[in-house]
Motif scaffolding. Structure first.
Motif, PDB file in Angstrom:
ATOM      1  N   LYS A  53      33.426  16.683  46.188  1.00 52.55           N
ATOM      2  CA  LYS A  53      33.436  17.759  45.443  1.00 52.55           C
ATOM      3  C   LYS A  53      34.300  18.643  46.206  1.00 52.55           C
ATOM      4  CE  LYS A  53      30.845  14.272  42.092  1.00 52.55           C
ATOM      5  NZ  LYS A  53      29.568  14.615  41.262  1.00 52.55           N
ATOM      6  N   ASN A  54      35.006  18.751  46.500  1.00 52.96           N
ATOM      7  CA  ASN A  54      35.360  20.203  47.505  1.00 52.96           C
ATOM      8  C   ASN A  54      36.352  20.221  47.332  1.00 52.96           C
ATOM      9  OD1 ASN A  54      36.295  18.612  49.067  1.00 52.96           O
ATOM     10  ND2 ASN A  54      34.780  19.572  50.443  1.00 52.96           N
ATOM     11  N   ILE A  55      37.659  19.240  46.576  1.00 49.89           N
ATOM     12  CA  ILE A  55      39.257  19.192  46.690  1.00 49.89           C
ATOM     13  C   ILE A  55      39.634  19.534  45.200  1.00 49.89           C
ATOM     14  CG2 ILE A  55      40.730  18.130  47.072  1.00 49.89           C
ATOM     15  CD1 ILE A  55      40.564  18.489  49.949  1.00 49.89           C
ATOM     16  N   LEU A  56      39.626  18.588  44.174  1.00 45.35           N
ATOM     17  CA  LEU A  56      39.412  18.966  43.009  1.00 45.35           C
ATOM     18  C   LEU A  56      38.809  19.793  42.303  1.00 45.35           C
ATOM     19  CD1 LEU A  56      40.202  14.877  41.783  1.00 45.35           C
ATOM     20  CD2 LEU A  56      42.172  16.806  42.628  1.00 45.35           C
ATOM     21  N   LEU A  57      39.451  20.849  41.125  1.00 46.95           N
ATOM     22  CA  LEU A  57      38.174  21.269  40.464  1.00 46.95           C
ATOM     23  C   LEU A  57      38.477  20.403  39.022  1.00 46.95           C
ATOM     24  CD1 LEU A  57      40.944  24.325  41.062  1.00 46.95           C
ATOM     25  CD2 LEU A  57      38.923  23.858  41.753  1.00 46.95           C
ATOM     26  N   GLN A  58      37.246  21.373  38.758  1.00 47.38           N
ATOM     27  CA  GLN A  58      36.527  20.828  36.385  1.00 47.38           C
ATOM     28  C   GLN A  58      38.219  21.238  36.162  1.00 47.38           C
ATOM     29  OE1 GLN A  58      34.109  18.785  36.164  1.00 47.38           O
ATOM     30  NE2 GLN A  58      35.824  18.455  34.233  1.00 47.38           N
ATOM     31  N   SER A  59      38.482  21.561  36.562  1.00 48.78           N
ATOM     32  CA  SER A  59      40.118  21.601  35.063  1.00 48.78           C
ATOM     33  C   SER A  59      40.269  20.505  35.751  1.00 48.78           C
ATOM     34  CB  SER A  59      41.149  23.429  35.441  1.00 48.78           C
ATOM     35  OG  SER A  59      41.362  23.454  36.697  1.00 48.78           O
ATOM     36  N   ASP A  60      41.067  20.065  36.670  1.00 49.60           N
ATOM     37  CA  ASP A  60      41.821  18.894  37.426  1.00 49.60           C
ATOM     38  C   ASP A  60      41.032  17.640  36.497  1.00 49.60           C
ATOM     39  OD1 ASP A  60      43.760  20.257  39.083  1.00 49.60           O
ATOM     40  OD2 ASP A  60      41.820  20.127  40.545  1.00 49.60           O
ATOM     41  N   ILE A  61      40.110  17.832  36.372  1.00 45.74           N
ATOM     42  CA  ILE A  61      39.830  16.513  36.228  1.00 45.74           C
ATOM     43  C   ILE A  61      39.951  16.288  34.429  1.00 45.74           C
ATOM     44  CG2 ILE A  61      37.323  15.246  35.463  1.00 45.74           C
ATOM     45  CD1 ILE A  61      38.296  15.438  38.642  1.00 45.74           C
TER      46      ILE A  61
END
Length: 297
Positions: A53-61
């Motif tokens: 969990k250090n690549i994608l952002l919550q906004s991406d999810i």
């Protein structure tokens, strides 16, 4: 369960994937591949893409959530859109993460101030924004550098206590005392080398097809935990490895931001018999016989 990929087409700009799967499975009930299955497959693939969990952002999810109950439809023949969309976002964020790491390695760390870091990704949410993602990278890199820094300090202290031989041979490996600030630089460079090597490996191997293979494996593993999808080349390699001979220590290795880990231990193998290695153990140093351990962290 068997899934065979027969066609994969990638267009410029928009990735259109056509997959033909033959599924052979005896079901004791109905409704296995439904919206609930789709939600689980969605979560599994996202975790496989970014397990720390250090690549994608919550906004991406959040942006990908529209596909959360569509994967079962894709399995049943609808156009495959989730994996291409997720992979596109991952590629963008991955490039950003590399730049973040590079910028952090250029900074000097101060180990004399209190700080904290969470190492259990399962207990974390995805970063809310770029600032939070940067902070996550900064703290884990600082933590890994601190580990190396302490190891270098221990080595320095041990060497400084030894009597200096006056033989010509000792001149080759002459001990040079380094200050704390010099050791910080050495530690940071050592950790940077590990990360850069990991990035280079991902750049070379984690291509579009590999990500799609991971998507198929996320699906097949949910249908049957003993089932994996293999691309043709990997399938041949797997067949060769299943010839009945287990090499090495009898353990499969993996790697994440915490280092090289024991992914699994083969029953009956040397590691299993010793009882000293278990799954998720982190390997810090390796040695052969009586030789000096080599730091791989």
């Amino acid at each position: 369960f068997y899934c065979f990929k027969t066609l994969l087409t990638i267009n410029v700009g928009v990735k259109a994937v056509s997959i033909k799967c033959t599924v052979i499975r005896r079901l004791s009930g109905e409704g296995l591949i439904d919206d609930n299955f789709s939600k689980t497959a969605f979560k599994k693939f996202i975790e496989d893409l970014d397990n720390v969990k250090n690549i994608l952002l919550q906004s991406d999810i959040d942006a990908l959530k529209k596909y959360e109950i569509k994967i079962d439809d894709e399995i049943h023949g609808a156009d495959i859109k989730f994996e291409p969309a997720a992979s596109k976002l991952y590629d963008i964020r991955y490039k950003e993460a590399k730049l973040i790491a590079d910028s952090i390695f250029k900074q000097t760390f101060n180990f004399n101030i209190d700080d904290s870091v969470y190492l259990d990704a399962d207990s974390l949410n995805y970063p809310k924004n770029n600032s939070e993602r940067y902070d996550r990278w900064y703290k884990i890199i600082k933590y890994k550098t601190l580990e190396k820094y302490i190891s270098l300090m221990d080595d320095r202290d041990a060497q400084s206590k030894k009597k200096t031989p006056d033989t010509a041979k000792s001149a080759v490996n002459k001990f040079v005392y380094k200050s704390d600030s010099e050791l910080e630089v050495d530690a940071r460079n050592a950790v940077a080398k590990v990360y850069h090597k990991r990035f280079e490996s991902l750049d070379k191997t984690y291509n579009e097809e590999k990500k799609f293979d991971a998507f198929l494996n996320a699906i097949t593993s949910l249908m049957d935990p003993h089932t994996d999808y293999f691309a043709p080349i990997e399938k041949r390699s797997f067949t060769e490895q299943m010839s009945g001979v287990i090499y090495g220590i009898g353990a499969q290795l993996g790697a994440d931001d915490n280092g090289v880990k024991i992914a699994s231990v083969s029953p009956g193998g040397p590691a299993w018999k010793s009882g000293q290695l278990v799954m998720n153990d982190v390997i810090i140093k390796v040695a052969q016989g009586d030789q000096e351990p080599v730091d791989i962290a």
